[in-house]
Write an enzyme that holds these catalytic residues in place. Structure first.
Site, short mmCIF file in Angstrom:
data_model
loop_
_atom_site.label_atom_id
_atom_site.label_comp_id
_atom_site.label_asym_id
_atom_site.label_seq_id
_atom_site.Cartn_x
_atom_site.Cartn_y
_atom_site.Cartn_z
N GLY A 100 0.80 -1.22 0.00
CA GLY A 100 0.00 0.00 0.00
C GLY A 100 0.83 1.26 0.00
O GLY A 100 0.29 2.37 0.05
N GLU A 106 4.91 3.00 8.51
CA GLU A 106 4.61 1.79 9.28
C GLU A 106 5.82 1.32 10.08
O GLU A 106 5.69 0.86 11.21
CB GLU A 106 4.14 0.68 8.33
CG GLU A 106 2.77 0.94 7.74
CD GLU A 106 2.41 -0.01 6.62
OE1 GLU A 106 1.19 -0.17 6.35
OE2 GLU A 106 3.32 -0.61 6.01
#
Length: 230
Positions: A100, A106
């Site tokens: 993504g 992240e």
């Protein structure tokens, strides 16, 4: 296989780990979305006092829609729990993330979490990283050509990720571009590749997560979840 049911099982299991007063890392992608849905439901039904740090604009929007209060790493130095998906995971709980395009954020969030729980369905389990998925590399637009050459020198087949919605490259939340590095024989030495990419000028970060995961939840269509700890 009903992958949606498997993802939901993993997400529901992750939501049971949330306790009142926690600061959370909120991941990006379809499996992480299942966890956010379940966490949001618990916040509403149990009046949980939690705060979340989203890893992307999409995660932020989903959290707000569910009424999950948000914060930032400027305000919270350590997270109690982070939950996120993965594109691949091996037996050592090493990951490839970034399908993504949110892997740089992240990784920051995962690194700040005391517990980082990775949520997958069984199709994401591999014996060697790179079997099915490329390693995403987030780069400055001006550095695409030299980084592409460096990846080719390492034996990869790099491809600039193009947008399906507009005529041009995918642009990350940082305003950068993505090179997807396909390795014909898989990633035979993840540690060495990690070191090489981290030293390369023009690279912000990459999708190898080699030491961050503390737990792996593998959801199955019938609703069961395998829980594996590092």
């Amino acid at each position: 296989m009903d992958r949606d049911a498997a993802k939901k099982a993993a997400g529901e299991a992750a939501a049971t780990l949330v306790q009142d007063g926690m600061d959370l890392g909120l991941g990006t992608g379809s499996t992480a979305a299942c966890a956010l849905d379940a966490i949001g439901r618990r916040v509403r039904e149990e009046d949980l006092d939690v705060r979340g740090v989203p890893t992307s604009f999409g995660a932020e929007r989903r959290a707000r829609a569910h009424g999950i209060p948000l914060t930032t790493l400027d305000e919270v130095s350590t997270l109690d729990l982070a939950v996120d998906g993965a594109d691949e995971v091996n037996e050592g709980l090493q990951l490839i993330k970034g399908g993504g395009g949110a892997h740089s954020r992240e990784k920051v969030v995962a690194t700040q979490a005391e517990r980082f729980v990775v949520l997958v369905d069984p199709t994401k389990q591999v014996s060697q990283l790179g079997e099915q998925m490329p390693v995403p590399v987030e780069v400055l637009p001006m550095a695409v050509a030299p980084v592409r050459q460096a990846l080719e020198d390492l034996g990869a087949r790099p491809e600039l990720r193009m947008s399906t919605e507009k005529d041009g490259p995918v642009v990350t939340d940082q305003g950068l571009w993505l090179l997807d590095a396909y390795f014909p024989d898989g990633v035979t030495d993840p540690e060495a590749l990690n070191r090489t990419l981290c030293r390369r000028p023009g690279v912000l970060d990459h999708g190898l997560f080699l030491h961050e995961a503390t737990d792996l939840f593998v959801g199955h269509p019938e609703g069961t979840v395998d829980r594996i700890s590092a």
